[in-house]
Design a protein around this motif. Structure first.
Motif, PDB file in Angstrom:
ATOM      1  N   LEU A  39       0.856  -1.194   0.000  1.00 50.30           N
ATOM      2  CA  LEU A  39       0.000   0.000   0.000  1.00 50.30           C
ATOM      3  C   LEU A  39       0.885   1.234   0.000  1.00 50.30           C
ATOM      4  CD1 LEU A  39      -2.988   1.016   0.281  1.00 50.30           C
ATOM      5  CD2 LEU A  39      -2.556   1.143   2.738  1.00 50.30           C
ATOM      6  N   ASP A  40       0.675   2.102  -0.979  1.00 49.37           N
ATOM      7  CA  ASP A  40       1.457   3.326  -1.084  1.00 49.37           C
ATOM      8  C   ASP A  40       1.247   4.184   0.162  1.00 49.37           C
ATOM      9  OD1 ASP A  40       2.491   5.933  -1.849  1.00 49.37           O
ATOM     10  OD2 ASP A  40       2.469   5.173  -3.904  1.00 49.37           O
ATOM     11  N   LYS A  41       2.339   4.742   0.676  1.00 51.63           N
ATOM     12  CA  LYS A  41       2.263   5.577   1.874  1.00 51.63           C
ATOM     13  C   LYS A  41       1.356   6.789   1.662  1.00 51.63           C
ATOM     14  CE  LYS A  41       3.367   7.700   5.726  1.00 51.63           C
ATOM     15  NZ  LYS A  41       2.736   8.992   5.479  1.00 51.63           N
ATOM     16  N   ARG A  42       1.161   7.206   0.423  1.00 54.64           N
ATOM     17  CA  ARG A  42       0.309   8.371   0.175  1.00 54.64           C
ATOM     18  C   ARG A  42      -1.143   8.120   0.572  1.00 54.64           C
ATOM     19  NH1 ARG A  42       0.828   9.874  -5.874  1.00 54.64           N
ATOM     20  NH2 ARG A  42       0.576   7.609  -6.035  1.00 54.64           N
ATOM     21  N   PHE A  43      -1.561   6.848   0.602  1.00 51.41           N
ATOM     22  CA  PHE A  43      -2.934   6.560   0.998  1.00 51.41           C
ATOM     23  C   PHE A  43      -3.153   6.805   2.492  1.00 51.41           C
ATOM     24  CE2 PHE A  43      -2.841   4.048  -2.957  1.00 51.41           C
ATOM     25  CZ  PHE A  43      -4.001   4.517  -3.541  1.00 51.41           C
ATOM     26  N   VAL A  44      -2.099   6.800   3.280  1.00 50.18           N
ATOM     27  CA  VAL A  44      -2.237   7.070   4.719  1.00 50.18           C
ATOM     28  C   VAL A  44      -1.556   8.392   5.069  1.00 50.18           C
ATOM     29  CG1 VAL A  44      -2.541   4.701   5.497  1.00 50.18           C
ATOM     30  CG2 VAL A  44      -0.243   5.560   5.120  1.00 50.18           C
ATOM     31  N   ASP A  45      -1.680   9.341   4.173  1.00 47.70           N
ATOM     32  CA  ASP A  45      -1.178  10.694   4.427  1.00 47.70           C
ATOM     33  C   ASP A  45      -2.219  11.438   5.259  1.00 47.70           C
ATOM     34  OD1 ASP A  45      -0.294  13.350   4.307  1.00 47.70           O
ATOM     35  OD2 ASP A  45       0.662  13.009   2.368  1.00 47.70           O
ATOM     36  N   PRO A  46      -1.851  12.002   6.415  1.00 52.60           N
ATOM     37  CA  PRO A  46      -2.846  12.707   7.241  1.00 52.60           C
ATOM     38  C   PRO A  46      -3.326  14.018   6.626  1.00 52.60           C
ATOM     39  CG  PRO A  46      -0.654  12.949   8.169  1.00 52.60           C
ATOM     40  CD  PRO A  46      -0.522  11.958   7.054  1.00 52.60           C
TER      41      PRO A  46
ATOM     42  N   ASP B 107     -13.029   7.334   3.157  1.00 53.36           N
ATOM     43  CA  ASP B 107     -13.091   6.811   4.521  1.00 53.36           C
ATOM     44  C   ASP B 107     -12.408   5.451   4.653  1.00 53.36           C
ATOM     45  OD1 ASP B 107     -14.850   5.422   2.992  1.00 53.36           O
ATOM     46  OD2 ASP B 107     -16.476   5.394   4.466  1.00 53.36           O
ATOM     47  N   SER B 108     -12.111   4.782   3.533  1.00 54.48           N
ATOM     48  CA  SER B 108     -11.502   3.449   3.580  1.00 54.48           C
ATOM     49  C   SER B 108     -10.248   3.428   2.718  1.00 54.48           C
ATOM     50  CB  SER B 108     -12.482   2.375   3.084  1.00 54.48           C
ATOM     51  OG  SER B 108     -13.638   2.333   3.894  1.00 54.48           O
ATOM     52  N   LEU B 109      -9.330   2.573   3.114  1.00 50.92           N
ATOM     53  CA  LEU B 109      -8.128   2.367   2.320  1.00 50.92           C
ATOM     54  C   LEU B 109      -8.419   1.341   1.229  1.00 50.92           C
ATOM     55  CD1 LEU B 109      -5.398   2.214   5.107  1.00 50.92           C
ATOM     56  CD2 LEU B 109      -5.967   4.131   3.631  1.00 50.92           C
ATOM     57  N   PRO B 110      -7.909   1.570   0.025  1.00 52.61           N
ATOM     58  CA  PRO B 110      -8.222   0.647  -1.072  1.00 52.61           C
ATOM     59  C   PRO B 110      -7.429  -0.651  -0.963  1.00 52.61           C
ATOM     60  CG  PRO B 110      -6.699   2.321  -1.825  1.00 52.61           C
ATOM     61  CD  PRO B 110      -7.046   2.696  -0.411  1.00 52.61           C
ATOM     62  N   ILE B 111      -8.040  -1.734  -1.399  1.00 52.56           N
ATOM     63  CA  ILE B 111      -7.355  -3.022  -1.517  1.00 52.56           C
ATOM     64  C   ILE B 111      -7.401  -3.402  -2.994  1.00 52.56           C
ATOM     65  CG2 ILE B 111      -7.348  -5.452  -0.865  1.00 52.56           C
ATOM     66  CD1 ILE B 111      -8.542  -4.701   1.777  1.00 52.56           C
ATOM     67  N   ILE B 112      -6.301  -3.164  -3.679  1.00 55.00           N
ATOM     68  CA  ILE B 112      -6.218  -3.417  -5.118  1.00 55.00           C
ATOM     69  C   ILE B 112      -5.636  -4.806  -5.330  1.00 55.00           C
ATOM     70  CG2 ILE B 112      -5.294  -2.563  -7.304  1.00 55.00           C
ATOM     71  CD1 ILE B 112      -4.965   0.170  -5.907  1.00 55.00           C
ATOM     72  N   PRO B 113      -6.338  -5.684  -6.023  1.00 52.29           N
ATOM     73  CA  PRO B 113      -5.819  -7.058  -6.195  1.00 52.29           C
ATOM     74  C   PRO B 113      -4.426  -7.103  -6.804  1.00 52.29           C
ATOM     75  CG  PRO B 113      -8.122  -6.929  -6.872  1.00 52.29           C
ATOM     76  CD  PRO B 113      -7.685  -5.525  -6.610  1.00 52.29           C
ATOM     77  N   GLN B 114      -4.114  -6.171  -7.707  1.00 50.97           N
ATOM     78  CA  GLN B 114      -2.799  -6.177  -8.335  1.00 50.97           C
ATOM     79  C   GLN B 114      -1.694  -5.739  -7.379  1.00 50.97           C
ATOM     80  OE1 GLN B 114      -5.496  -4.792  -9.568  1.00 50.97           O
ATOM     81  NE2 GLN B 114      -5.929  -5.868 -11.495  1.00 50.97           N
ATOM     82  N   SER B 115      -2.065  -5.238  -6.191  1.00 52.20           N
ATOM     83  CA  SER B 115      -1.070  -4.755  -5.234  1.00 52.20           C
ATOM     84  C   SER B 115      -0.565  -5.848  -4.306  1.00 52.20           C
ATOM     85  CB  SER B 115      -1.661  -3.612  -4.395  1.00 52.20           C
ATOM     86  OG  SER B 115      -1.993  -2.513  -5.210  1.00 52.20           O
TER      87      SER B 115
END
Length: 982
Positions: free
Chosen positions: A862-869, A889-897
């Motif tokens: 998971l890219d750190k940018r997704f948990v940027d405050p 409101d949710s963090l993405p779960i990308i199958p290719q990740s």
């Protein structure tokens, strides 16, 4: 028209070049996956004439598996939960594998050929007790012969056909512990033998159809019983008394109970405390006395007689039936570098059916367990195969005087991991050999071109992959300029070190830390942790790096420790020593001596610390930095965190100049009635931070607070320390702290009401990300906290940073109160988490990714940018240019990740990352029951061409461009000439 065709062709080629994806022929080039089962504790052979010959095993890693007896490969396996320990395994009806787990509360049936679950039954359990599984040996499909299970104070009769509970008997009121369950063939009466309060033997006769008690007999034994029990026949068992000096033969069946006492001193001279060993032998038992194993025969009246005596190092199997209604058992003992396997008749120990000697690797240790199976040879004589479990947890099959196959199952229990560089390549040796001739070169690039254009056949794909494996040089035992080839040094629970090559995962060397075990003071040391001891600089070519293995002589924290120093290149133990004091904490110091050995402090239970290596140079270095050494200890059970510093040298008779006393600087006490420590975490000491400054969207600078003395602590309400959803949201609260470990100051506190653990966190640079459960939302959450230094507010202008007019070199004291501020944000996350790690690169320039080990035993990047405050619902144009993602409101779960693709790292316990020399790339190693390795490029390979880059396609493109330019020029000249003639 020709120009248009050329342009379309060039456009197609350019699009093919920049396309990034994982093709079929690329699988396995940068990653590998290894499957294991763990240390075997139960084994049942299935060697009927029809079907494949296999052995069913259960392991200490809670794995049930079917192995091929010919090759040792896994037919199928199932990894149960960490709290679902397997208590017994057997085969019922010739087609079902029966497993009992969770202290006798879960019974399952698996299909023998393919491992599919047939049925699962949850059994009632009221208390903790030993569990017992009894599967009838007859093959008749009839509910009159049920599976008998004792556990949790209940005896259950379960149908092997569909798992239906036919009846159950409650023994909790009587305090009855079942020791033996027997149903004679052809009889509907079940005999149940057990003890009440370890002093009274009781025999129940139970109707197998109804579960009603037909008869009950009891008899009290003065002094009581202790230890294990050995079933020697259908109507007799032998157990030790409470003093462990008397063997008591209990004769039951036929409606009565009788005792027959025999003193150990009457059997052997100079006897001490005895121990009954686990092998089940007909009319015989094995007893360990005075470091020797004696075989004691039991006659029909219960009298005991010693018939043989063996070394204490001997391992034995259960007895098994052979021809002529006789039974045999196997024993293995060591002699130098060989092991001797003998199969004897139980009733006549002088008759040796098999005697073989096998050369054994000394780094496998001693034989721990033996499982034997017989077969009929072509000459109609009895042949035997032995499945043995070694001290290093490896599994071997012995047959006809040779090792048929072996499995390194110690790698299923990795406890600590570090990495090491490979040796530098010698002169005259090329790093990689590509193609040898021009024909091979052309053939290889044609195949690559066909693969890029998706025109390759399956045979071409296999050829491309083989060619890439040969040309990549990834399995060479020398370091490469990109740092892709490394050694992964893994320490297992058995105390064995493995060096794995990152290229293909093969074992370069392995070594069992058995040198300390030769001393009387430390018979069986266990490894605790692994540290880099000596890492020579790149100019020190003649020095080999080494690692330090810290062990302990026992499970108690006060047990004396042992140190072992191992050469990374050769796998040889340089030296080892019993250090004479306990090991509570190991503190690697940021100092090295002239030989580049890293200084370490080892704290003991007496509050002292000991310096290693014990040299005068190391002592002088440490004395110069004496006042700058600080550390902390966490007492999670008491809710206390303490900070420590050095005080003075030790005093006393046993003290030496390398021993020092400590003083307590500060203490943080969490009230036990409201908070319980469940997680602590700090930064990696060797983490590289590229820059302390971070440019904000308004062109101001934010300075990261990157102190290495920052500790993350998570606490939860005592009621919320249990299972998820075991409390209401009002009864649980999660509180996290950021504590300075030099002064003990709490720099930040964040409370999450209605939340509970477990908490999994990762700490990097100036941010921490942690995962927990939100009881109010009934979802998992991830929170990020970033901490910044406010004391440099006057240097927030980016032009001052560029022109060098700010002062970042001003001295900073650890005792000064830091002026910090934080930014935080929370997001929902759809999955439970086992562990979290973060990528690390050589210079810290590449953007970071969180590596999340999910409950499905896969790893999500998971890219750190997704948990940027700083994420907002509507980011401004400047924020978009900076790369800030709109808030969700949710963090993405990308199958290719998923970096594990479709693979699973069963029993995932940890993820380790290490930087490569190439800044864009990081090594990722995950361990559990399985092992997985891959190379990851979070920002793509921006600083190099990929290994599968098609030079042939590039050459064709260049040739096509040159041809197109020439043709265009010729056509243009002709057109210009024709216009001039008009």
């Amino acid at each position: 028209m020709a120009i248009r065709v050329y342009l379309l062709f060039l456009l197609f080629l350019s699009s093919a070049i920049v396309t990034y994806s994982l093709y079929e022929d690329q699988a396995g080039l940068m990653d590998w996956h290894q499957r294991y089962i763990g240390k075997v504790k139960h084994a049942v052979f299935h060697t009927q004439k029809t079907g494949r010959k296999r052995v069913i095993v259960s392991t200490e890693e809670n794995v049930v598996a079917s192995l091929d007896l010919r090759l040792g490969e896994i037919f199928w396996r199932h990894v149960l939960g960490t709290k679902d320990a397997i208590d017994g395994v057997d085969i019922a009806l010739g087609k079902y594998v029966i497993t009992l787990s969770s202290e006798g509360s879960t019974l399952r049936a698996w299909n023998l050929p393919d491992g599919q679950m047939v049925w699962e039954t949850s059994l009632h359990s009221a208390q903790q007790s030993k569990s017992l599984l009894s599967v009838p040996v007859n093959l008749k499909v009839d509910k009159d012969y049920p599976i008998l299970v004792f556990g949790g104070g209940y005896l259950h009769a379960v149908s092997a056909i569909d798992g239906e509970v036919l009846w159950k008997k409650d023994f909790t009121a009587e305090g009855f512990e079942v020791q033996r369950v027997l149903q004679p063939p052809g009889s509907r009466i079940i005999y149940v033998l057990g003890f009440v309060n370890s002093a009274e033997a009781v025999v129940y006769q139970i109707d197998s159809k109804t579960g009603e008690v037909v008869s009950q007999k009891s008899m009290e034994f003065p002094g009581g019983f202790s230890g294990g029990i050995s079933s020697v026949s259908s109507d007799k068992v032998v157990v030790l008394d409470s003093t462990r000096s008397i063997l008591v033969t209990i004769i039951f069946l036929d409606g009565g109970i009788s005792f027959q006492k025999t003193r150990i001193s009457d059997l052997v001279e100079d006897s001490g405390n005895a121990e009954i060993l686990s092998p089940l032998l007909t009319n015989m038992l094995a007893v360990k006395v005075n470091k020797r194993t004696i075989f004691v025969r039991v006659d029909g009246e219960g009298k005991l007689e010693v018939v043989d005596s063996l070394s204490d190092e001997t391992a034995m199997s259960d007895s098994l039936p052979v021809a002529d209604d006789q039974e045999a058992f196997a024993s293995i003992h060591h002699e130098g570098s060989k092991i001797h396997l003998m199969v004897k008749l139980v009733n006549d120990l002088d008759t040796v059916l098999l005697k073989e000697s096998i050369q054994m690797d000394q780094h496998r240790g001693r034989v721990h367990k033996v499982f034997v199976n017989n077969y009929i040879r072509t000459d109609r004589s009895n042949g035997f195969r032995a499945l043995i479990v070694m001290e290093d947890h490896s599994l071997l099959l012995l047959q006809q005087g040779a090792i048929v196959w072996s499995r390194e199952e110690g790698l299923a229990s990795v406890t600590d991991v570090t990495t090491a560089e490979l040796p530098v390549e010698k002169d005259g040796v090329s790093v990689s050999k590509v193609e040898h001739t021009l024909v091979d070169w052309l053939k290889g690039h044609v195949l690559k071109l066909k693969g890029s254009l998706l025109l390759a056949s399956p045979e071409d794909v296999a050829a491309i992959q083989e060619m890439r494996l040969k040309s990549s040089g990834r399995s060479k035992l020398t370091r490469d300029h990109n740092g892709f080839r490394k050694l992964i040094i893994a320490l297992t629970r058995a105390g064995k070190l493995f060096a794995l090559h990152t290229g293909d995962g093969r074992i370069v060397w392995s070594m069992l830390l058995n040198s300390p075990s030769k001393s009387e003071a430390c018979e069986r040391p266990s490894g605790i942790s692994l540290y880099q001891w000596q890492v020579p600089h790149h100019h020190a070519m003649d020095e080999n790096p080494s690692v330090l293995v810290v062990g302990r002589c026992g499970s108690d924290s006060s047990a004396p420790g042992v140190l072992s120093f191992v050469d990374v290149y050769t796998g040889k133990e340089i030296s080892s020593s019993d250090i004479g004091h306990s090991v509570v904490q190991v503190l690697p110091l940021p100092f090295t001596d002239e030989t580049e050995q890293r200084l370490h402090l080892i704290a003991d239970t007496n509050g002292h610390v000991h310096l290693y290596p014990k040299t005068s140079e190391a002592l002088s270095i440490f004395e110069r930095e004496f006042q700058n050494v600080y550390w902390y200890t966490v007492e999670a059970d008491d809710g206390i965190i303490r900070g420590h510093a050095m005080k003075s040298s030790c005093s006393g008779e046993t003290a030496d100049k390398y021993c020092f006393t400590t003083r307590e600087l500060w203490t943080v006490v969490f009230p036990s009635e409201s908070e319980k420590i469940i997680s602590t975490l700090t930064r990696k000491p060797n983490e590289v931070v590229h820059t302390q400054a971070k440019v904000n969207t308004d062109q101001d600078l934010l300075y990261k607070y990157v102190s290495k003395n920052l500790l993350f602590v998570a606490t939860v309400s005592p009621k919320g320390a249990g299972e998820i959803s075991s409390v209401t949201p009002e009864e649980s609260a999660l509180v996290v702290y950021l504590i300075d470990t030099i002064t003990g100051r709490i720099l930040h506190r964040l409370s999450h009401q209605g939340c509970q653990g477990p908490v999994h966190a990762v700490f990097s640079e100036n941010w921490v990300v942690y995962h927990y459960f939100n009881l109010r939302a009934h979802k998992y959450e991830v929170t990020v906290v970033e901490i910044y230094d406010q004391s440099r507010a006057e240097n927030k202008n980016v032009w001052k940073l560029i022109l060098g007019k700010h002062n970042l070199t001003a001295p900073i004291s650890s005792y000064s109160r830091p002026e910090v501020f934080t930014k935080s944000q929370s997001y929902f996350f759809a999955q439970s988490v086992k562990t979290i790690a973060v990528t690390s690169t050589a210079k810290g320039i590449t953007s970071k990714q969180l590596l999340i080990g999910t409950i499905g035993d896969q790893i999500l990047a998971l890219d750190k940018r997704f948990v940027d405050p700083r994420r907002t619902l509507n980011p401004s144009q400047a924020e978009k240019e900076e790369g800030i993602i709109p808030l969700t409101d949710s963090l993405p779960i990308i199958p290719q990740s998923y970096i594990t693709h479709s693979l699973k790292v069963e029993g995932l316990r940890g993820i380790i990352t290490a930087p490569a020399k190439l800044e864009s790339t990081t090594h990722v190693f995950a361990y559990g029951v399985d092992l997985f390795y891959t190379r990851l490029a979070p920002s793509k390979t921006y600083d190099s061409l990929t290994d599968d880059f098609s030079y042939a396609l590039l050459l064709i493109t260049i040739v096509a461009l040159v041809a197109a330019i020439y043709i265009t020029w010729v056509l243009s000249e002709k057109k210009e000439l024709s216009e001039k003639w008009r």
